[in-house]
Each structure stands twice: as structure tokens, then as C-alpha cells.
Design an enzyme around this catalytic site. Structure first.
Site, PDB file in Angstrom:
ATOM      1  CG  HIS A 121      -2.737   0.395   3.745  1.00 51.54           C
ATOM      2  ND1 HIS A 121      -3.108   1.098   5.072  1.00 51.54           N
ATOM      3  CD2 HIS A 121      -2.286   0.860   2.605  1.00 51.54           C
ATOM      4  CE1 HIS A 121      -3.113   2.544   3.551  1.00 51.54           C
ATOM      5  NE2 HIS A 121      -2.248   2.399   2.672  1.00 51.54           N
TER       6      HIS A 121
ATOM      7  CG  HIS B 244       1.708   1.389   0.772  1.00 52.03           C
ATOM      8  ND1 HIS B 244       1.863   2.574   2.183  1.00 52.03           N
ATOM      9  CD2 HIS B 244       0.276   1.647   0.542  1.00 52.03           C
ATOM     10  CE1 HIS B 244       1.197   3.911   1.770  1.00 52.03           C
ATOM     11  NE2 HIS B 244      -0.015   2.785   0.622  1.00 52.03           N
ATOM     12  CD  GLU B 245      -1.639  -0.729  -1.406  1.00 55.88           C
ATOM     13  OE1 GLU B 245      -2.688  -0.828  -1.199  1.00 55.88           O
ATOM     14  OE2 GLU B 245      -1.201   0.226  -1.639  1.00 55.88           O
TER      15      GLU B 245
ATOM     16  CD  GLU C  43      -2.325   5.960   2.424  1.00 60.67           C
ATOM     17  OE1 GLU C  43      -1.223   5.574   1.163  1.00 60.67           O
ATOM     18  OE2 GLU C  43      -3.334   5.161   1.825  1.00 60.67           O
TER      19      GLU C  43
END
Length: 286
Positions: free
Chosen positions: A134, A130-131, A202
Site C-alpha cells: 500500500h 501487504h501494508e 486490496e
């Protein structure tokens, strides 16, 4: 688009500071504020990531201190076609994580000790994916700068309150009531700026993580555990200005109905629903 949003945010901070400088010091105050804003813009772009990591007392790890964690990040970075980011551990028991940096070549991911203790290896991999999503989507620059700007706006609001209490500059006919009202409105503006970072980021990072690992259920499980834990405890160093950077809102336990209007994250239920739909879609395509 990310470059445009970054320029808009930096310009907004500059105009706010120049405006306040004019209120308190006239033309000279505006020039001084412009100079200060220039320095802050420079620091925001090149050093805001380091300031955020320092604020949370993040410690960079290496092959000796966290070989397993680095191995996961390296594998995901290679799969995503990204340079290997720096990896940090935050010495806090409350589980959470964030990414920062101005671009993929200058990126860092940070996780708390609590996250590594709470989640299993698959869930940790999903959080890191997930990071890295980003990072891949260039969210980290605008997110880090938004944190700096929100802090600047909070600082301006404090100046307004101080000026209202002492009447401002009488020779410039500053209305203390107006200043007091603005001191209350400006923090709301900070919340709107953080929302400009967009909750949709997100969702995008969640989908990116699911496709990177091939297992949406890993992230769904991690989000549920993180949400449940964060309802019981708040990250001690967490600030409203940096809340949007984390994978889950560090103030979940303090969330109230009014604050939910300015949520920096979609609800965990919404995120899990989308991940479940994505799991079904990926299952049909398999």
C-alpha cells in the site's frame, strides 16, 4: 492519478462544507465554512495519519521493545526499495493491521497485539508486505484522507439532522424535510467515497505482498485466520470512516447483506482465490 484523486476528494469535502455553511448562514456562513474547510484540508494532508494512530492508541516501537517486528519490516522495506517506515503496535487483542502516512518517506505501519499473537512469523511477514505494498502504491495518502472526509460528511449529516429537528433558518426558507432526507443520504455518500478508494487496491496490495515475499500462501493463510477471528469480535475503537484502511474489514462480524453493498474490501474468499491463482502462476514460472 493518485494526486488527482486526492485533489478531487479534498475539493468535494470543501464544497460540501461551503454548501452547508450557506444553508445555515448565507454568504457569511459560506465564508466561515470555507475557512474551516481550508484548515481541515491542511490537517488532512499533514496530520491525518497522526490522528488515526492516536485514535487507535498506537504505540511506536523500537529495537528494545520489538526487535523481531522491526527486523521483518526493515528487510521487506529494503527489498521493496522503500524508506524504513515507523512501526506501531495497537494494544488490542483483535488481530488487524493498517498503513498510513502521506508518502513513503512519511509512512507508518501498525499491527495489533492480537495479530502478533494469532499469526506465525511467516504470516506476520505477509501482512506487513501487504501494508508496505500500500505504501509503495501510494494508497496510504488517499486512504487516510478518505477517512477524514468520510468523518466530515458524517459530521455534516449530524448538523442536517439537528437543523431538521429545529426547523433550520426560517428566513432562508430552509425545508426541514429536505434537510432530514439529506442527513440520511450524506452517510451513503460517505460510503461511496470510501468505495472510491477502490476495492481493487486490496487485490493490488495482495499481489504486491505475494511477490515481495515469494509466498502467496503465507498471505492466504493469514487472511483466513484474520477473517475467522474478526467474525467473532470487533475492534473496539474501529469506525466506519477508517474501516477501509485495515487489511480485513474490522466490522466483518457485523456485516449484513445491505452493508455488503458498500463493502470497503473484496471478500476474503475472492482474495484467497486470486492468491492461489498467483501461487500457481509463480510456480510455473519458477
Amino acid at each position: 492519478m493518485e494526486a488527482v484523486k486526492t485533489v478531487v476528494l479534498l475539493t468535494l469535502m470543501t464544497l460540501l462544507m461551503v454548501w452547508v455553511g450557506g444553508i445555515f448562514g448565507g454568504q457569511s456562513g459560506m465564508l466561515i465554512a470555507l475557512a474551516i474547510a481550508g484548515v481541515m484540508n491542511f490537517v488532512s494532508y499533514f496530520y491525518s495519519d497522526k490522528l488515526v494512530l492516536k485514535h487507535y492508541r498506537a504505540v511506536e516501537v523500537d529495537e528494545q521493545s520489538a526487535p523481531g517486528l522491526l527486523a521483518i519490516v526493515r528487510r521487506l522495506a529494503q527489498k521493496a526499495g522503500l524508506p524504513m517506515p515507523k512501526v506501531y503496535i495497537i494494544p488490542e487483542p483483535v488481530p488487524n493491521a493498517f498503513a498510513t502516512g502521506r508518502n513513503p518517506s512519511h509512512a507508518a505501519v501498525a499491527v495489533t497485539e492480537g495479530l502478533l499473537e494469532l499469526l506465525n512469523e511467516e504470516e506476520v511477514e505477509a501482512v506487513l508486505a501487504h501494508e508496505l505494498s500500500h505504501v509503495r502504491h501510494y494508497d496510504i495518502l488517499i486512504g487516510t484522507i478518505a477517512a477524514t472526509i468520510a468523518g466530515a460528511i458524517a459530521w455534516i449529516a449530524n448538523i442536517m439532522q439537528f437543523g431538521a429537528m429545529f426547523g433550520g433558518r426560517d428566513d432562508r426558507n430552509v425545508n426541514p424535510i429536505l434537510m432530514l432526507v439529506l442527513s440520511l443520504v450524506l452517510p451513503l455518500a460517505a460510503g461511496i467515497i470510501q468505495m472510491a478508494v477502490s476495492r481493487s487496491r486490496e487485490f493490488m496490495a495482495d499481489e504486491g505482498a505475494a511477490r515481495l515475499t515469494g509466498h502467496p500462501e503465507w498471505l492466504a493463510s493469514a487472511l483466513m485466520k484474520l477473517e475467522n477471528y474478526n467474525r467473532r469480535g470487533v475492534l473496539p475503537e474501529a469506525t466506519p470512516e477508517t474501516a477501509h484502511m485495515f487489511i480485513v474489514n474490522p466490522f466483518t462480524g457485523k456485516d449484513v447483506s445491505f452493508a455488503s453493498l458498500f463493502r470497503t474490501h473484496p471478500t476474503t474468499e475472492q482474495r484467497i482465490e486470486r492468491l492461489e491463482a498467483l501461487r500457481r502462476e509463480m510456480g510455473r514460472m519458477a
